[in-house]
Scaffold this motif. Structure first.
Motif, PDB file in Angstrom:
ATOM      1  N   ALA A   1       0.833  -1.203   0.000  1.00  0.00           N
ATOM      2  CA  ALA A   1       0.000   0.000   0.000  1.00  0.00           C
ATOM      3  C   ALA A   1       0.868   1.253   0.000  1.00  0.00           C
ATOM      4  N   VAL A   2       1.901   1.258   0.832  1.00  0.00           N
ATOM      5  CA  VAL A   2       2.770   2.434   0.901  1.00  0.00           C
ATOM      6  C   VAL A   2       3.479   2.636  -0.428  1.00  0.00           C
ATOM      7  N   THR A   3       3.906   1.526  -1.048  1.00  0.00           N
ATOM      8  CA  THR A   3       4.602   1.649  -2.324  1.00  0.00           C
ATOM      9  C   THR A   3       3.689   2.248  -3.386  1.00  0.00           C
ATOM     10  N   GLN A   4       2.438   1.790  -3.403  1.00  0.00           N
ATOM     11  CA  GLN A   4       1.563   2.200  -4.497  1.00  0.00           C
ATOM     12  C   GLN A   4       1.001   3.598  -4.301  1.00  0.00           C
ATOM     13  N   ASN A   5       0.604   3.918  -3.104  1.00  0.00           N
ATOM     14  CA  ASN A   5       0.052   5.249  -2.900  1.00  0.00           C
ATOM     15  C   ASN A   5       0.283   5.667  -1.460  1.00  0.00           C
ATOM     16  N   ARG A   6       1.363   6.391  -1.309  1.00  0.00           N
ATOM     17  CA  ARG A   6       1.816   6.748   0.030  1.00  0.00           C
ATOM     18  C   ARG A   6       0.750   7.551   0.790  1.00  0.00           C
TER      19      ARG A   6
END
Lengths: 542, 377
Positions: A420-425
């Motif tokens: 999740a953090v990688t895709q949309n912080r």
């Protein structure tokens, strides 16, 4: 029960008694034969050696060994053959048969039995045929092997006797092969025997059979039928060997690929998932290897009994140590550099220098030795393949780590948060994920996996401060080739590069093979700038 | 027209740097040759060579700054071009040894006699002529860079990927030159040089001459680079660095600009290597090591990326530090270098000159200083 026990005891008694009488009787028979060793010139000695070999008695072996070592002397007073070892100015004498002490003798009282090269050959042939009858199957096997290699026709009689007695099928087949080898090379063997021997050698089918068949093929005076059979067998063996050679290359490739996979998979997390170029990744591997060394050292000192488990204990330790160093690096340096990949590259390179020097200062520049536990040493043969246990375990370990990482990323809450953090912080942060902490943990995960690679590499490479340096470029090549942000790409990349490397090696040599692989990757990046398994996207700049 | 082009680059900073170089070119020969050895102003010969080494590194840093600071191409393989230039010069120097080698072969260098080679390989032909070797110093790195850049820039390999494949390139060359059958002396490289252009390479006058040549090359390189970045082409390069796609959409052929400056930079690096070899007296494959290229990057970063004078300053400072540390505190050198990498990237993103420029600008807001991009890539 008591009855059975009594039966056993009786049997044991009988066996022991027979053995005692037998050896006593034989020793008595051997005495005059041994005496003949010192009878006169080289020719006499050679005859005596042959006579001793004929007896087939294992008791002869130490006598011949002593003769070969130059330890046999003739006592002048009674022409007795004795074994002597030098002691203050004279010799201590013992009986070569049985080793009973025979007192001391001055230098002048004994004559050494001299041997020349032809006698040495006779002795080793005699020893070879004697050990063929040894009660130990391993010794018989080794003896048969050495007969196969020397192909001394003098040993044929002894070999055939031994074959007649042999019960162990494995040793028997080696003896048959040795017999075939002698028959093939000796002059005057009938064609029918030769053809049979060719079949036996063909069934053996290794490099030495190939050399032997080649010799038969090109020998002068062989009949057309033998030649044709040898030709055919040669081709068959050659074919078989090249197939096994290919399988061996595949195995080496898989083995190298799994090492690359281990080294690169942590990088795939930090570089692929986080976009951080960690040039200190190799040093995380190195730290893992040193952690293994420390764990093993502690176990050697405090709990030697656990030595075999030391590598298993080192696995979580190395993961935690490298992971902790990774978290520390992320919190102190890398978090200030997100979005500036080239600066990250430089800073982590600097860190790698610092870590290397720190380890060098603490542990010294020399290699540290990490021992292999018993279950990782040794090897086994699978057809024509030789597989060492250590390599096999590393392959298994690499795939285990890969599988666990995949599960961790796809099936756990932690992995979900990372993705999740990688895709949309921002969105992840809005959903309550502490992004800064996830960054640190992800980096720690990548570094910890590098530490696991260090555990494996400590088994096959030198544990030195430069350990990581030799893997960092390869790891980057694997990740870039496989495609950033895709673990499967890393797997395929590592195995492909490992296999290609090992298949190039026989033709181009190790160094040139590596250069070719590097050039291939440089060209490949031109075709697919984002690697094999690129993430699809519509951005002009990824 | 050429004069006008070169005058473009003459700003205040260039003035200072060129003056310093001119002073060095006069003072060093005088201090080394004319001042008597017992005078405190005497410069020992090894210091002259050491200074010459720093300045040839400075030329390499200048070349790297041209592509990294102004075009955003972070090369982790620039030492490869430097070393190739060095090998071209080394081959000339080897041929000059002639029959004075240990084995006394009239034509073959010692290591070839040792390896039982019967005749000179084709690629060693012509290196007995200085003009040919000088041409190769430019041509070999230039052609390699051209071929490499041609493929890489056309397929739009950028950023980190480009950095990694430049590293792969220099690593491949490292492995290749380690091989004895390559015919470049393998592990030991080329050494035991005797003379250059007929002058004894150990003689003080020759060494001072080489130093002056290095100063001249650095000054010329600086003039070319600073004129280039001040020209219209230089503006396009900076635009490519800051927003490559936008420049492409505006109709510029980004690849050509990149390829041009990349090849030029490689040629400059080659010249730097050629000047380095006779002053150091040896060239071996370890110069190809990826670490060497990355070290060159830190020189630029320390001095100030995107400030040409900063690259020169950084190269001299870091290498002076290296000489000092490796002699005085060898244990600490890697800590110092590593720490420098971290500190510069974290706290000095514009380097020493960038910091100085920021101070300067605070006092005098109108002063236009070409600042390095804070953005990566």
């Amino acid at each position: 029960m008591p009855r059975a026990l009594r039966l056993w005891a009786a049997m044991l008694l009988v066996v022991a008694a027979t053995a005692a009488t037998l050896s006593g009787a034989l020793a008595a028979d051997l005495k005059p034969l041994v005496r003949n060793l010192g009878a006169g010139g080289f020719a006499d000695t050679e005859a005596a050696i042959a006579a001793l070999a004929q007896t087939g008695d294992p008791a002869v072996v130490p006598v011949l060994q002593a003769l070969e070592a130059g330890d046999l002397y003739v006592r002048k007073e009674d022409r007795e053959v004795v074994r002597g070892s030098a002691s203050n100015g004279g010799y201590t004498l013992t009986d070569p048969l049985g080793g009973a002490a025979l007192g001391e003798a001055g230098r002048g009282a004994v004559d050494k039995i001299r041997i020349n090269n032809s006698l040495r050959r006779a002795i080793s042939a005699a020893l070879g045929s004697l050990t063929l009858m040894s009660p130990d199957a391993g010794a018989r096997r080794a003896a048969a092997d050495s007969v196969f290699k020397t192909r001394n026709p003098d040993g044929l009689a002894a070999l055939e006797t031994a074959l007649g007695r042999e019960n162990d099928p494995a040793v028997r087949s080696i003896m048959e092969q040795a017999r075939a080898a002698i028959l093939l090379t000796a002059a005057g063997t009938p064609d029918a025997d030769r053809l049979g021997a060719i079949e036996t050698i063909r069934a053996r089918g290794d490099q030495e059979s190939l050399a032997l068949l080649n010799a038969v093929r090109s020998a002068e005076g062989a009949s057309a039928a033998v030649r044709a059979a040898a030709d055919k067998a040669f081709e068959a063996v050659e074919m078989r060997l090249s197939l096994w050679g290919m399988a061996q290359n595949l195995w080496y490739g898989l083995s190298l690929g799994s090492v690359l996979l281990l080294a690169a998979i942590g990088l795939a997390v930090t570089f692929g998932v986080m976009g951080v170029i960690n040039m200190a990744h190799g040093e995380m591997v190195m730290i893992g290897a040193y952690a293994t060394f420390l764990v093993q050292d502690a176990i050697r000192t405090y709990a030697p009994g656990l030595f075999d488990a030391s590598i298993l204990i080192a696995i979580p330790v190395a993961f935690l140590v490298s992971g902790a160093v990774g978290v520390l690096i992320e919190r102190t340096v890398i978090r200030w550099l997100y979005g500036r990949p080239l600066e990250t590259l430089l800073a982590t390179w600097g860190l790698s220098l610092v870590l290397q020097q720190a380890v060098r200062s603490i542990f010294g520049p020399t290699n540290r030795e990490v021992g292999a536990p018993s279950w990782m040493s040794g090897s086994f043969e699978l057809g024509g393949l030789v597989i060492t246990h250590g390599r096999l375990w590393i392959v298994i370990f690499a795939f285990l780590v890969f599988g666990l990482l995949l599960v961790a990323l796809k099936r756990t809450w932690f992995g979900l948060a990372i993705r999740a953090v990688t895709q949309n912080r921002n969105m992840a942060s809005a959903m309550g994920i502490r992004t800064a902490r996830m960054d640190a943990l992800t980096f720690g995960l990548g570094s910890g996996i590098a530490g696991l690679a260090g555990v494996a590499l400590s088994q096959i490479d030198n544990v030195s401060p430069n350990l990581g340096q030799s893997y960092i470029i390869d790891s980057f090549m694997v990740v870039v080739f496989g495609g950033v942000g895709n673990l499967w790409g890393t797997l395929v990349g590592a195995l492909a590069l490992g296999t290609v490397n090992k298949f190039l090696e026989p033709y181009a040599g190790a160094v040139l093979g590596k250069i070719l692989v590097l050039i291939f990757i440089i060209l490949f990046i031109q075709r697919r700038p984002r690697g094999l398994f690129a993430l699809k996207g519509r951005a002009v700049e990824a | 027209m050429l004069t006008r082009f070169l005058l473009l680059g003459l700003d205040k900073r260039a003035g200072v740097l060129l003056t310093v170089l001119a002073v060095l070119a006069v003072a060093v020969p005088v201090m080394a040759l004319a001042v008597p050895p017992d005078s405190p102003f005497h410069l020992p010969m090894h210091s002259v060579s050491l200074l010459g080494k720093y300045l040839s590194f400075a030329l390499l840093a200048l070349a790297l700054d041209l592509v990294w600071g102004y075009c955003g191409i972070l090369s982790l393989g620039h030492a490869a071009f430097f070393t190739l230039g060095g090998y071209a010069m080394g081959m000339y120097l080897m041929r000059q040894i002639g029959p004075r080698g240990v084995y006394g072969h009239p034509e073959l260098p010692d290591f070839m006699v040792f390896l039982n080679w019967k005749e000179l390989p084709w690629y060693w032909q012509g290196f007995d002529q200085f003009w040919f070797a000088a041409l190769m110093v430019l041509a070999v790195p230039g052609l390699l860079a051209f071929a490499f850049g041609w493929f890489a820039f056309r397929s739009r390999v950028t950023g980190v990927y480009l950095s990694i494949i430049t590293q792969a390139m220099t690593f491949a060359l490292l492995l290749a030159f380690f091989r004895n059958d390559m015919g470049f002396g393998g592990n030991n490289g080329l050494t035991d040089f005797k003379e250059i252009l007929g002058y004894d390479i150990q003689a003080p006058a020759t060494r001072v001459g080489l130093f002056v040549a290095t100063v001249a090359a650095l000054a010329a390189g600086y003039m070319v680079a600073s004129s280039l970045v001040a020209s219209k082409l230089g503006k396009v390069l900076v635009a490519v660095r800051d927003a490559e796609s936008r420049v492409r959409f505006l109709g510029y052929s980004v690849e050509r600009y990149k390829l041009f400056v990349w090849t030029l930079s490689a040629c400059m690096a080659g010249v730097a290597g050629a000047l380095y070899v006779p002053q150091v007296g040896i060239i071996n494959p370890s110069e190809f090591a990826p670490a060497a290229s990355i070290e060159a990057v830190i020189w630029v970063a320390v001095g100030g990326r995107g400030t040409l004078a900063g690259a020169v300053l950084g190269a001299v400072l870091v290498n002076y530090g290296k000489t000092y540390f490796t002699a005085a505190l060898p244990e600490l050198w890697l800590f110092a270098l590593g720490g420098l990498f971290v500190l510069v990237t974290l706290f000095l993103p514009k380097g020493i000159l960038g910091l100085a420029a920021d101070r300067f600008r605070k006092r005098e807001p109108a002063a236009a200083v070409p600042a390095a991009a804070s953005k990566g890539a």
